[in-house]
Design an enzyme around this catalytic site. Structure first.
Site, mmCIF file in Angstrom:
data_model
loop_
_atom_site.group_PDB
_atom_site.id
_atom_site.type_symbol
_atom_site.label_atom_id
_atom_site.label_comp_id
_atom_site.label_asym_id
_atom_site.label_seq_id
_atom_site.Cartn_x
_atom_site.Cartn_y
_atom_site.Cartn_z
ATOM 1 N N CYS A 385 -63.308 35.376 -76.244
ATOM 2 C CA CYS A 385 -63.237 35.656 -74.812
ATOM 3 C C CYS A 385 -62.304 36.849 -74.529
ATOM 4 O O CYS A 385 -62.679 37.980 -74.802
ATOM 5 C CB CYS A 385 -62.842 34.399 -74.047
ATOM 6 S SG CYS A 385 -63.465 34.410 -72.361
ATOM 7 N N HIS A 519 -66.493 30.389 -75.741
ATOM 8 C CA HIS A 519 -65.460 29.601 -76.419
ATOM 9 C C HIS A 519 -66.088 28.651 -77.444
ATOM 10 O O HIS A 519 -66.320 27.482 -77.134
ATOM 11 C CB HIS A 519 -64.663 28.805 -75.384
ATOM 12 C CG HIS A 519 -63.783 29.652 -74.538
ATOM 13 N ND1 HIS A 519 -62.506 30.005 -74.918
ATOM 14 C CD2 HIS A 519 -64.008 30.264 -73.355
ATOM 15 C CE1 HIS A 519 -61.970 30.781 -73.992
ATOM 16 N NE2 HIS A 519 -62.867 30.955 -73.032
ATOM 17 N N GLU A 521 -64.779 27.190 -79.850
ATOM 18 C CA GLU A 521 -63.878 26.085 -80.232
ATOM 19 C C GLU A 521 -64.173 24.813 -79.445
ATOM 20 O O GLU A 521 -63.867 23.709 -79.905
ATOM 21 C CB GLU A 521 -62.411 26.511 -80.066
ATOM 22 C CG GLU A 521 -61.875 26.644 -78.638
ATOM 23 C CD GLU A 521 -62.150 28.003 -77.990
ATOM 24 O OE1 GLU A 521 -63.087 28.698 -78.425
ATOM 25 O OE2 GLU A 521 -61.433 28.349 -77.025
HETATM 26 N N1 GLN Z 1 -59.315 36.789 -68.513
HETATM 27 C C1 GLN Z 1 -60.591 37.055 -69.055
HETATM 28 C C2 GLN Z 1 -61.721 36.897 -68.060
HETATM 29 O O1 GLN Z 1 -61.577 36.268 -67.043
HETATM 30 C C3 GLN Z 1 -60.859 36.185 -70.272
HETATM 31 C C4 GLN Z 1 -60.911 34.743 -69.951
HETATM 32 C C5 GLN Z 1 -60.759 33.883 -71.175
HETATM 33 O O2 GLN Z 1 -60.304 34.336 -72.215
HETATM 34 N N2 GLN Z 1 -61.127 32.630 -71.064
HETATM 35 O O3 GLN Z 1 -62.788 37.387 -68.285
#
Ligand code: GLN
Length: 547
Positions: A385, A519, A521
């Site tokens: 992410c 994600h 995970e």
């Molecule tokens: N802050 C980033 C976004 O909003 C990544 C979010 C995250 O890593 N879950 O896109």
């Protein structure tokens, strides 16, 4: 309640004495051993705090925000539930006082209670009861964990609601399980039962008589103490279960079953069934106890002072280790340390580098430094992410020389290689967001499909060109940089099915360098490790053999 399957039984789990005794793990473990006896289970969490969900809380306050397939931002205990039971959690498995009150107030405005004065009892308690019994199928057991500790003001409506539900459904369909602590007092050389007695008294004040006590203890509970607890708490001695500290969480189901917990549950409900087949846990624990080797992987994040913030991530790395019969030793690195310290020496002893999800400016140049180190030293890299976004920015800045490449999350006037998403598709419907809209519950959340590039590393890792993964982000790499990134050695190897949103990037010139916008995970389980973690750990093991 009429549509409730008559065979479904409810186990309510409360906690006493102190917080952080591991109620979530206890609930997840009990669910798992009941599954090992052939029962169908569902797990639910009721959190007494006033936030609608934990999505807007700091990870330092609340730990990780777990995201379900259907896009609910929920307590990290739902992660334990999924990892131990394999049952995908849903929106209907997690609530908070904020959500309950929101519903009550919406109904009041709509006129559903016309004529009534709205009160905690019955309106709030009814809404809690409705939550507990709604959206069920043919489960044998629904385990409902009440967050917090007995005696908290916020928790009272929940205790009243479960008391009433036990009354409504009958005691033969309900069970109260209370988790407590027996502190060891070294000067007396004894485990103390008094706090447990008081905690049970407190529950009794609310009209709840626990049927089973699960007592956390650092040493075995002597026979006498067990008898004393049973007598003073009005509980069968065989239902006073000791929960000794274990070195690894995946030992918990085995430990509980050995103490007779699942048998006691079956006896309580008068169920006759074969003993639990615990072989799945035995295999996992055996691998964890005797790994063939050890590999050190760096996680470079912003919240490393509270590892609860990376709960699923730590577990997914462990699962990747289990699949490779290796122990993964995580070197948690505060991204800010890479801004002030010597990057080469901090990262010199690791065989893999992972930059996880995150929000905000602090530590970002440290994360970019970690990506650069991984890229230049050919160390296996996984960016998740925000970590993927940092990897893209690193290539733009350090390979292509576009020094002001950034995300608009951090700099509105930058070369916006990562920008705010305002429109995207979900199941054929357009999702629209505005720059100044609400922050709560409005990210791109939950499961989305992605299409992978044939022949890419990503397609090889997944063994498929169509995947579905869970998301939680507001910003997104802009697809218009595709060709430019390719010139910098980075390809987009996965996109949303419409080709508009980059989902995976990789570097074909590198032994193992992958960034993912989702994600992974969140979906990894000890008995079904996520392929990205399996392959990342495998590549890291290979790397460690090279040095
Ligand atoms: N802050 C980033 C976004 O909003 C990544 C979010 C995250 O890593 N879950 O896109």
């Amino acid at each position: 309640m009429s549509e409730l399957n008559p065979k479904t039984k409810f186990i309510f789990i409360t906690g006493g004495v102190v917080s952080s005794l591991g109620k979530g793990l206890a609930s997840a473990s009990l669910a798992s051993i009941l599954q090992c006896r052939g029962f169908k289970v569902r797990l639910r969490k009721l959190d007494p705090y006033l936030n609608v969900d934990p999505g807007t809380m700091s990870p330092f306050q609340h730990g990780e925000v777990f995201v379900t397939d259907d896009g609910t931002e929920a307590d990290l205990d739902l992660g334990h539930y999924e990892r131990f039971s394999g049952v995908s959690a849903k929106r209907s498995d997690s609530t908070t006082t904020g959500k309950i009150y929101q519903r009550v107030i919406d109904k009041e405005r709509h006129g559903d209670y016309l004529g009534s004065t709205i009160q905690v009892i019955p309106h709030v308690t009814n809404e809690i009861k409705n939550f507990i019994v709604s959206d069920l199928e043919d489960e044998d057991f629904v385990l409902c964990e009440i967050g917090g500790t007995v005696g908290d003001i916020e928790g009272q409506p929940y205790l009243e609601a479960i008391r009433q539900l036990a009354y409504d459904l009958g005691r033969e369909r309900t069970m109260f399980l209370h988790l407590t602590l027996l502190p060891y007092i070294p000067t007396a050389g004894e485990l103390k039962t008094k706090p447990t007695q008081h905690s049970v008294k407190k529950l009794q004040e609310y009209g709840i008589q626990p049927d089973m006590l699960l007592c956390r203890s650092q040493m075995p509970i002597p026979e006498n103490e067990r008898k004393k607890i049973a007598l003073f708490c009005n509980i069968k001695e065989s239902n006073v279960i000791q929960a000794l500290d274990v070195s690894n969480i995946y030992q918990v189901p085995l430990a509980y079953s050995k103490e007779g917990m699942d048998k006691a549950v079956c006896d309580h409900f008068n169920l006759h069934c074969p003993d639990a087949d615990l072989s799945r846990w035995e295999k996992i624990v055996a691998t964890l106890k005797a790994p063939e080797g050890e590999v050190k992987i760096a996680v470079v994040g912003k919240y490393v002072k509270l590892l609860e913030a990376y709960k699923s991530l730590g577990e997914a790395l462990t699962h990747g280790g289990i699949a490779n019969k290796y122990k993964v030793r995580i070197k948690w690195i505060d991204a800010e340390d890479l801004e002030t310290g010597d990057v080469d020496s901090i990262l010199s002893d690791v065989s893999g580098i992972l930059v996880p999800g995150g929000f905000g400016l602090r530590g970002t140049s440290g994360k970019i430094a970690a990506v650069k180190y991984a890229r230049e030293h050919k160390i296996p890299f996984l960016g998740i992410c925000f970590g993927m976004q940092m990897a893209v920015i690193e290539t733009m800045r350090n390979v292509l020389g576009i020094k002001n490449a950034n995300t608009t999350e951090l700099d509105e006037k930058c070369e916006a290689v990562v920008g705010l998403m305002t429109e995207w598709d979900k199941d054929g419907a357009k999702q629209i967001r505005h720059k100044d809209g609400d922050l709560g519950g409005t990210m791109r959340l939950g499961a989305y499909e992605a299409v992978l590039k044939p022949g890419s590393k990503a397609a090889e890792v997944y063994g498929s060109e169509h995947i579905s993964e869970r998301h939680r982000h507001r910003y997104e790499v802009n697809i218009k940089y595709k060709d430019q990134l390719e010139k910098g050695g980075m390809i987009i190897s996965g996109t949303s099915p419409d080709g508009k949103l980059p989902e995976i990037v990789e570097r074909p010139d590198h032994p193992w360098f992958i960034g993912v916008q989702f994600h992974p995970e969140l979906k990894s389980k000890p008995f079904a490790p996520h392929p990205l973690f399996v392959e990342f750990v495998k590549a890291s093991i290979k790397q460690s053999r090279l040095v």
